[in-house]
Write a protein that holds these residues in place. Structure first.
Motif, PDB file in Angstrom:
ATOM      1  N   THR A 205       0.874  -1.173   0.000  1.00  0.00           N
ATOM      2  CA  THR A 205       0.000   0.000   0.000  1.00  0.00           C
ATOM      3  C   THR A 205       0.910   1.221   0.000  1.00  0.00           C
ATOM      4  O   THR A 205       1.856   1.285   0.793  1.00  0.00           O
ATOM      5  CB  THR A 205      -0.917   0.013   1.234  1.00  0.00           C
ATOM      6  N   THR A 228      -3.006  -1.186  -3.020  1.00  0.00           N
ATOM      7  CA  THR A 228      -3.661   0.124  -2.979  1.00  0.00           C
ATOM      8  C   THR A 228      -2.606   1.205  -3.148  1.00  0.00           C
ATOM      9  O   THR A 228      -1.503   1.083  -2.611  1.00  0.00           O
ATOM     10  CB  THR A 228      -4.385   0.339  -1.630  1.00  0.00           C
ATOM     11  N   ASN A 296      -6.161   3.468   4.284  1.00  0.00           N
ATOM     12  CA  ASN A 296      -7.427   2.811   3.937  1.00  0.00           C
ATOM     13  C   ASN A 296      -8.629   3.704   4.236  1.00  0.00           C
ATOM     14  O   ASN A 296      -9.644   3.650   3.540  1.00  0.00           O
ATOM     15  CB  ASN A 296      -7.553   1.485   4.689  1.00  0.00           C
ATOM     16  N   LYS A 299      -8.440   6.531   1.219  1.00  0.00           N
ATOM     17  CA  LYS A 299      -8.465   6.195  -0.209  1.00  0.00           C
ATOM     18  C   LYS A 299      -9.825   6.399  -0.862  1.00  0.00           C
ATOM     19  O   LYS A 299      -9.911   6.635  -2.067  1.00  0.00           O
ATOM     20  CB  LYS A 299      -7.993   4.757  -0.418  1.00  0.00           C
TER      21      LYS A 299
END
Length: 539
Positions: A205, A228, A296, A299
């Protein structure tokens, strides 16, 4: 995109980063190191109290911050700290008792000032450090403090605010931070050594990088292993989900997808080092897990989301998107009509004019996100150039016809004065005119007409002689010029033009097409349509 606080990741605000720093300063027993772009009186009470309690407080400011420190006359703080200026890029950090087992610290967003801006919610972030990180950064901060290059000066008390001490003559033998696995200031070249175990991580990520940056970090093509990514600007990556937000540059981090490993980049305010992501802090599992949670949470609130292999039919008409170059904006359209205008078809025929379609490479760019493109155009045959002139044959025929018409007009005018005899001769001309085509193309037709004119002209001369003297006759008549016939026939259809060394046979009717093919070959000319065809209304 808004960075949300989580665990040891703190965001600025009255009850956030400012409160955290205040508590840390109150817990100091031996040393406090504050490195920042500037400082004001926001935390003056905590700093003064620490100094009065015997804690050694060190301030390291940038040149601009140091000049402001002198101007603002912070007398009470100045009597309790040792403040130095540096011309180097420095991190924004607070270190407490850095060389003891009870050390603590917080690393802040690059360029963060220790001033009232810490009260502004979301203006900056800070990451609580573990003991090993504090120890390494304390060594680095000491090296910066005592061995900084460029103009150096310091204040040890309030008197120095008006006349800071010059420390240029002083020298220190401190060494810069040695190679270690916690912090690195040359990550681009030390990547294989510093990023230990990075090649064993299957998914990452990332936040704060450009798509180009992710092509290689620590000797690994990160963009092939992404789960991600929150990029600083829209760009194309080769795996994972990607989004983009201009605020993503506030924090630059690379984390394993399971949150067990991670690295924090660009926390030194040095543009050159940030360009190549040279400054790196290795994160422990707790910090990595915290930053993974932060990413997270962020995003789904970004300005842009990267969508690969998207079916246009699924997109909402009127919405706006960025293309894969990350810069070009485009609107999603239901349909777009583009008129290509008149299209010249060569070689041409009736079938080709009805079936011809312009090649895709010759068509202009359309809206990239239009669901349906309606192309319109009108197929036309080629025409002679605008500045093409009549061919020699056409000019010879035109000149001969012009002269013949002038002779015919004069003869008719004179015959009309001779009564019955004149009418008899006029009937001959009428008969020839009736049998002569309007658009004369054959030499034989011209010859028949010219011979008739010559015969009638001779009869006119006889009628006008009538016993008159030569002088009287000359007053009545004049010599009529009967033209010579050209050497060649005109084409049976169309009209011949010439442009340079190229001949064109222009026709204006489909009934002339087949015959025009034969005639154009005969005269070594290109078959085309007259320019008048372009002016006609298309059916």
């Amino acid at each position: 995109m808004k960075l949300e606080p989580s665990g040891n990741f703190i965001v600025s605000g009255q009850e956030g980063l400012l409160s955290e720093i205040s508590s840390m300063l109150q817990m100091a027993k031996q040393t406090v190191v504050i490195s920042a772009t500037r400082i004001d009186s926001t935390l003056s009470k905590e700093i003064v109290d620490a100094g009065k309690n015997g804690v050694r407080v060190y301030l390291l400011l940038t040149s601009e911050g140091f000049d402001e420190w002198l101007k603002n006359d912070f007398k009470e703080i100045a009597d309790n700290v040792l403040c130095r200026r540096t011309s180097q890029g420095i991190p924004s950090l607070i270190l407490i008792d850095g060389e003891t087992p009870d050390s603590d610290g917080i690393l802040m967003q690059s360029g963060t000032a220790v001033d009232r801006s810490l009260k502004v919610e979301g203006a900056a972030w800070g990451l609580r450090l573990n003991q090993e990180q504090v120890s390494r950064l304390a060594h680095y901060a000491s090296w910066l403090f005592w061995s900084s290059n460029g103009p150096r000066s310091e204040t040890r008390c309030s008197n120095h605010l008006k006349s800071p001490q010059d420390v240029k003559p002083l020298s220190a033998s401190l060494s810069k931070v040695s190679s270690n696995s916690v912090i690195d200031f040359n990550a681009k070249n030390d990547g294989n050594k510093f990023f230990t175990g990075i090649k064993d991580i299957e998914r990452f990520t990332a936040i704060g990088f450009s798509s180009f940056d992710l092509k290689e970090i620590g000797g690994l093509e990160i963009d092939r292993r992404l789960q991600t990514a929150v990029l600083t600007s829209p760009g194309d990556v080769r795996s994972g989900e990607a989004s983009a937000d201009s605020n993503a540059s506030k924090i630059v981090a690379l984390i394993s997808a399971d949150g067990s490993r991670g690295w924090l980049f660009d926390w030194v305010a040095d543009a050159k080092m940030q360009l190549d992501h040279q400054t790196v802090l290795s994160l422990d599992d707790k910090q990595a897990g915290t930053l993974l949670t932060v990413v997270n949470k962020s995003k789904d609130k970004t300005e842009w989301n990267l969508m690969n292999n998207v079916n246009l039919s699924s997109l909402e008409v009127g919405a706006e998107a960025l293309l894969t170059d990350g810069k070009t904006k485009a609107q999603i359209l239901e349909n777009q009509t583009i008129d290509l205008g008149k299209q010249t078809v060569t070689p041409w025929s009736k079938e080709r004019l009805s079936e011809f379609e312009p090649h895709a490479n010759s068509r202009p760019d359309c809206e990239p996100l239009a669901k349906v493109i309606n192309w319109t155009w009108e197929n036309i045959p080629p025409c002679p150039p605008k500045d093409a002139k009549d061919d020699l044959i056409e000019r010879q025929f035109s000149e001969a016809v012009r002269k013949a018409k002038a002779a015919d007009e004069y003869i008719r005018e004179r015959l009309s004065t001779h009564g019955k005899k004149g009418e008899k001769e006029l009937s001959k001309l009428d008969k020839i005119a009736k049998n002569t085509p309007q658009d004369i193309r054959l030499i034989s037709d011209l010859k028949t007409w010219f011979d008739a004119l010559s015969d009638v002209n001779n009869q006119l001369k006889k009628l006008e002689d009538g016993g008159d003297s030569d002088i009287q006759r000359k007053k009545k008549t004049k010599n009529v010029e009967i033209p010579d016939t050209p050497a060649d026939n005109r084409p049976s259809v169309g009209r011949l033009f010439v442009h340079g060394k190229v001949k064109f046979l222009a026709i204006d009717s489909w009934t002339d097409y087949e015959e025009g093919l034969v005639e154009s070959a005969k005269y070594n000319a290109e078959l085309c349509a007259t320019r008048d065809v372009l002016k006609r209304q298309a059916k």
